[in-house]
Design a protein around this motif. Structure first.
Motif, PDB file in Angstrom:
ATOM      1  N   MET A   6       0.758  -1.347   0.065  1.00  0.00           N
ATOM      2  CA  MET A   6      -0.153  -0.013  -0.132  1.00  0.00           C
ATOM      3  C   MET A   6       0.928   1.723   0.123  1.00  0.00           C
ATOM      4  O   MET A   6       1.619   1.659   0.812  1.00  0.00           O
ATOM      5  CB  MET A   6      -0.796  -0.119   1.804  1.00  0.00           C
ATOM      6  CG  MET A   6      -1.868  -0.972   1.560  1.00  0.00           C
ATOM      7  SD  MET A   6      -3.220  -1.058   2.841  1.00  0.00           S
ATOM      8  CE  MET A   6      -2.037  -0.629   4.150  1.00  0.00           C
ATOM      9  N   ILE A   7       0.503   2.005  -1.263  1.00  0.00           N
ATOM     10  CA  ILE A   7       1.483   2.904  -1.332  1.00  0.00           C
ATOM     11  C   ILE A   7       1.039   4.700  -1.290  1.00  0.00           C
ATOM     12  O   ILE A   7      -0.092   4.348  -1.663  1.00  0.00           O
ATOM     13  CB  ILE A   7       1.973   3.296  -2.615  1.00  0.00           C
ATOM     14  CG1 ILE A   7       3.001   1.892  -3.173  1.00  0.00           C
ATOM     15  CG2 ILE A   7       3.341   4.599  -3.130  1.00  0.00           C
ATOM     16  CD1 ILE A   7       3.727   1.199  -4.310  1.00  0.00           C
ATOM     17  N   MET A   8       1.133   4.986  -0.109  1.00  0.00           N
ATOM     18  CA  MET A   8       0.883   6.318  -0.142  1.00  0.00           C
ATOM     19  C   MET A   8       1.293   7.350  -0.573  1.00  0.00           C
ATOM     20  O   MET A   8       2.280   7.767  -0.856  1.00  0.00           O
ATOM     21  CB  MET A   8       1.293   6.753   1.646  1.00  0.00           C
ATOM     22  CG  MET A   8       0.124   8.250   1.870  1.00  0.00           C
ATOM     23  SD  MET A   8       0.767   8.909   4.177  1.00  0.00           S
ATOM     24  CE  MET A   8       1.555   7.803   4.651  1.00  0.00           C
ATOM     25  N   ARG A   9       0.279   7.924  -1.100  1.00  0.00           N
ATOM     26  CA  ARG A   9       0.903   9.192  -1.982  1.00  0.00           C
ATOM     27  C   ARG A   9      -0.138  10.400  -1.863  1.00  0.00           C
ATOM     28  O   ARG A   9      -0.964  10.428  -1.706  1.00  0.00           O
ATOM     29  CB  ARG A   9       0.187   8.953  -3.595  1.00  0.00           C
ATOM     30  CG  ARG A   9       1.269   7.885  -4.116  1.00  0.00           C
ATOM     31  CD  ARG A   9       1.048   7.722  -5.565  1.00  0.00           C
ATOM     32  NE  ARG A   9       1.614   5.960  -6.311  1.00  0.00           N
ATOM     33  CZ  ARG A   9       3.103   6.456  -6.527  1.00  0.00           C
ATOM     34  NH1 ARG A   9       3.798   7.105  -6.387  1.00  0.00           N
ATOM     35  NH2 ARG A   9       2.889   4.857  -7.195  1.00  0.00           N
ATOM     36  N   VAL A  10       0.862  11.261  -1.497  1.00  0.00           N
ATOM     37  CA  VAL A  10       0.392  13.037  -1.129  1.00  0.00           C
ATOM     38  C   VAL A  10       0.049  13.597  -2.503  1.00  0.00           C
ATOM     39  O   VAL A  10       1.571  14.123  -2.830  1.00  0.00           O
ATOM     40  CB  VAL A  10       1.107  13.194   0.187  1.00  0.00           C
ATOM     41  CG1 VAL A  10       0.454  14.909   0.103  1.00  0.00           C
ATOM     42  CG2 VAL A  10       0.855  12.142   1.341  1.00  0.00           C
ATOM     43  N   ASP A  11      -1.009  14.534  -2.492  1.00  0.00           N
ATOM     44  CA  ASP A  11      -0.945  15.747  -3.450  1.00  0.00           C
ATOM     45  C   ASP A  11       0.085  16.054  -3.120  1.00  0.00           C
ATOM     46  O   ASP A  11      -0.291  17.265  -1.480  1.00  0.00           O
ATOM     47  CB  ASP A  11      -2.419  16.535  -3.701  1.00  0.00           C
ATOM     48  CG  ASP A  11      -2.709  17.553  -4.583  1.00  0.00           C
ATOM     49  OD1 ASP A  11      -2.117  18.522  -4.472  1.00  0.00           O
ATOM     50  OD2 ASP A  11      -2.620  17.132  -6.194  1.00  0.00           O
ATOM     51  N   PRO A  12       1.015  17.713  -3.528  1.00  0.00           N
ATOM     52  CA  PRO A  12       1.542  18.536  -2.534  1.00  0.00           C
ATOM     53  C   PRO A  12       0.877  19.638  -2.634  1.00  0.00           C
ATOM     54  O   PRO A  12       1.694  19.705  -1.145  1.00  0.00           O
ATOM     55  CB  PRO A  12       2.935  18.986  -3.360  1.00  0.00           C
ATOM     56  CG  PRO A  12       2.677  17.843  -4.470  1.00  0.00           C
ATOM     57  CD  PRO A  12       1.219  17.441  -4.827  1.00  0.00           C
ATOM     58  N   ALA A  13      -0.188  20.429  -2.393  1.00  0.00           N
ATOM     59  CA  ALA A  13      -0.930  21.498  -2.262  1.00  0.00           C
ATOM     60  C   ALA A  13      -1.379  20.880  -0.742  1.00  0.00           C
ATOM     61  O   ALA A  13      -1.815  21.651   0.177  1.00  0.00           O
ATOM     62  CB  ALA A  13      -2.446  21.618  -3.597  1.00  0.00           C
ATOM     63  N   VAL A 106      -4.600  12.929  -0.564  1.00  0.00           N
ATOM     64  CA  VAL A 106      -4.356  11.550  -0.060  1.00  0.00           C
ATOM     65  C   VAL A 106      -5.050  10.134  -0.563  1.00  0.00           C
ATOM     66  O   VAL A 106      -5.727  10.136  -1.013  1.00  0.00           O
ATOM     67  CB  VAL A 106      -4.247  11.264   1.520  1.00  0.00           C
ATOM     68  CG1 VAL A 106      -2.137   9.638   1.863  1.00  0.00           C
ATOM     69  CG2 VAL A 106      -3.141  12.113   1.943  1.00  0.00           C
ATOM     70  N   LYS A 107      -3.265   9.843  -1.825  1.00  0.00           N
ATOM     71  CA  LYS A 107      -4.019   8.316  -1.965  1.00  0.00           C
ATOM     72  C   LYS A 107      -3.676   7.053  -1.873  1.00  0.00           C
ATOM     73  O   LYS A 107      -2.148   7.375  -1.655  1.00  0.00           O
ATOM     74  CB  LYS A 107      -4.078   8.704  -3.572  1.00  0.00           C
ATOM     75  CG  LYS A 107      -4.993   9.293  -4.390  1.00  0.00           C
ATOM     76  CD  LYS A 107      -4.928   9.411  -5.609  1.00  0.00           C
ATOM     77  CE  LYS A 107      -5.080  10.512  -6.281  1.00  0.00           C
ATOM     78  NZ  LYS A 107      -5.702  10.523  -7.862  1.00  0.00           N
ATOM     79  N   LEU A 108      -3.976   5.889  -1.461  1.00  0.00           N
ATOM     80  CA  LEU A 108      -3.634   4.491  -1.615  1.00  0.00           C
ATOM     81  C   LEU A 108      -3.192   3.755  -2.426  1.00  0.00           C
ATOM     82  O   LEU A 108      -4.424   3.629  -2.997  1.00  0.00           O
ATOM     83  CB  LEU A 108      -3.471   4.211  -0.563  1.00  0.00           C
ATOM     84  CG  LEU A 108      -3.454   3.888   1.168  1.00  0.00           C
ATOM     85  CD1 LEU A 108      -4.118   2.617   2.295  1.00  0.00           C
ATOM     86  CD2 LEU A 108      -2.139   4.193   1.313  1.00  0.00           C
TER      87      LEU A 108
END
Length: 150
Positions: A6-13, A106-108
Motif C-alpha cells: 500500500m503506497i501512500m501518495r500525497v498531492d503537494p497542495a 491523499v491516495k493509497l
C-alpha cells in the motif's frame, strides 16, 4: 495468502495543508492503525519517508543515468510512505486500505507483490533469489535469538 504493498501518495497542495495539523495526532492515528494491522497478523512492514529534499531521482533515459536531487518539482503526487501486508485476498487488502486514517489529497495505491514461485524456478537468478531470501530469514532469526538472549 498474498502480499500487497500500500503506497501512500500525497498531492503537494494537500501536503501544505498538513502544516496546520498537530503531528502528534497524526502519529497517534497511524499508530492505532498500525497496531490494528499487527494484531490482525497482516502487517509485514511499514515505513514513512523523509521529505523529498532528502532524496533524489535517478533517470535512466540517458546514458549514464542522470541523478537529480529532491525536491521533485515535476511530481504530481509525492510517495510518502508504504505498508506491506499479507492477506487472504485482494478484497481483504481493499478493506485494510479503506481503514487507513488518511484524508483529502491523499491516495493509497495498492499493488500485489509478486512471489518467486510465479517465475521460472529453473532460472539461475530466481534460484539465487530464493536462496537470498532464505539467508535473510535465517539472519533475522539469528538476530532475534541473540536479542532474546538465547
Amino acid at each position: 495468502m498474498s502480499r500487497y504493498m500500500m503506497i501512500m501518495r500525497v498531492d503537494p497542495a494537500a501536503a501544505a495543508d498538513f502544516a496546520d495539523v498537530d503531528f502528534s495526532e497524526v502519529i497517534e492515528s497511524m499508530g492505532r492503525y498500525n497496531e490494528e494491522l499487527i494484531k490482525a497478523g497482516v502487517m509485514l512492514a511499514g515505513e514513512g519517508l523523509c521529505e523529498p529534499e532528502d532524496g533524489f531521482v535517478v533517470d535512466f533515459g540517458a546514458d549514464p543515468p542522470v541523478v537529480t536531487d529532491g525536491p521533485y518539482t515535476e511530481a504530481k503526487e509525492l510517495f510518502n510512505g508504504f505498508w506491506i501486508i499479507e492477506t487472504s485476498s485482494a478484497e481483504e487488502a481493499k478493506q485494510w486500505a479503506r481503514k487507513c486514517p488518511l484524508g483529502p489529497g491523499v491516495k493509497l495505491e495498492v499493488r500485489r507483490v509478486s512471489e518467486t514461485e510465479e517465475f521460472d524456478t529453473d532460472n539461475p537468478w530466481i534460484q539465487k533469489e530464493i536462496q537470498w531470501r532464505a539467508d535473510l530469514a535465517e539472519k533475522a532469526a539469528q538476530t532475534a535469538r541473540v536479542a532474546a538472549g538465547r
